[in-house]
Design a protein around this motif. Sequence first.
Motif, PDB file in Angstrom:
ATOM      1  N   ARG A  95       0.564  -1.232  -0.134  1.00 12.26           N
ATOM      2  CA  ARG A  95       0.032   0.029   0.166  1.00 12.26           C
ATOM      3  C   ARG A  95       0.864   1.348  -0.125  1.00 12.26           C
ATOM      4  N   PHE A  96       2.031   1.254   0.566  1.00 17.35           N
ATOM      5  CA  PHE A  96       2.895   2.417   0.860  1.00 17.35           C
ATOM      6  C   PHE A  96       4.191   1.978   0.581  1.00 17.35           C
ATOM      7  N   SER A  97       4.569   2.120  -0.761  1.00 16.37           N
ATOM      8  CA  SER A  97       5.894   1.664  -1.178  1.00 16.37           C
ATOM      9  C   SER A  97       7.094   2.419  -0.605  1.00 16.37           C
ATOM     10  N   TRP A  98       6.574   3.625  -0.306  1.00 13.07           N
ATOM     11  CA  TRP A  98       7.756   4.408   0.367  1.00 13.07           C
ATOM     12  C   TRP A  98       8.291   3.890   1.714  1.00 13.07           C
ATOM     13  N   THR A  99       7.523   2.826   2.292  1.00  9.66           N
ATOM     14  CA  THR A  99       8.026   2.464   3.505  1.00  9.66           C
ATOM     15  C   THR A  99       9.284   1.269   3.282  1.00  9.66           C
TER      16      THR A  99
END
Length: 310
Positions: free
Chosen positions: A127-131
Amino acid sequence: MNSFWGWIGFNVVVLAILALDLGVLHRRSEKVSLKEAATWSAVWVALSLCFAFAIYRTMGKESGLEFLTGYLIEYALSVDNIFVFVLIFTYFKVPENYQHRVLFWGIIGALLLRGVMIVAGSALVTRFSWTLYIFGAFLVFTGIRMAVQNDQDAYNPERDPVLRLSRRLIPVTADYRGDKFFVHEPDATGKMRYAATPLFIVLLIVDTTDVIFATDSIPAIFAVTRDPFIVYTSNICAVLGLRALYFLLASVVDKFVYLKLGLSLVLIFIGSKMLLEPFIHIPVIGSLGVVGAVLGASILASLRWPREGH
């Protein structure tokens, strides 16, 4: 392989092997011999390699390499667990006959807790690739901290918050009661009560310690693959072999004086790979080669140039 039935089949086989282990092969609490530990270590590695081959045949070469790389990273980082487990068992003076039982149920707990962490981590990354960049920075930080950490900073059970909290909340017997985790016996006033034994406290600390280690190893595997099936299976296969690896290396693990440095370099490499992925793509075979080379070099250096006292 990576299907609903693949997930079910893998977990059924794992549970069947664990049931065979506890219900048939280790029904009695007894010391695990070096020969038995070596045999079981070889068995777990062989089973993991067979599973890697099955992934290769059903999911392709890339997936097979991803599993092998993830398995190698997790299996290598498991050695750091062994350092701490030795300290825990020594501190609590756990009889050798009962150590297998603690590690068996500790691994059951680790399988459940890591499964939850992997599902949560996979959902987060999807959901949040930046993690992934947060994971990468965390791994670099952890690797650097591991490299500069000295013996005085080693794990001390007396400072463990889980130990202090459990002593406040749970009545604990003064000594061991065989291989039991709980007993029903009278307290100081003669009133019957259930009480935990020191063996249960050790189990609790082993499981919570493993969760702490998993915060390093699980993000490291996400650097290799985003496939939750490969992340999960490579992690579980490595954890299953941890118990036998402990009995194989517990008495000699302190001889590998440069292995911790090697593990720190692996974490720094994997973290850097995650951070630099948009600019530099390192293929899976390259990651596998770097991890294998660093770990091999640290083991050879430990054997070639042992420190005084080791």
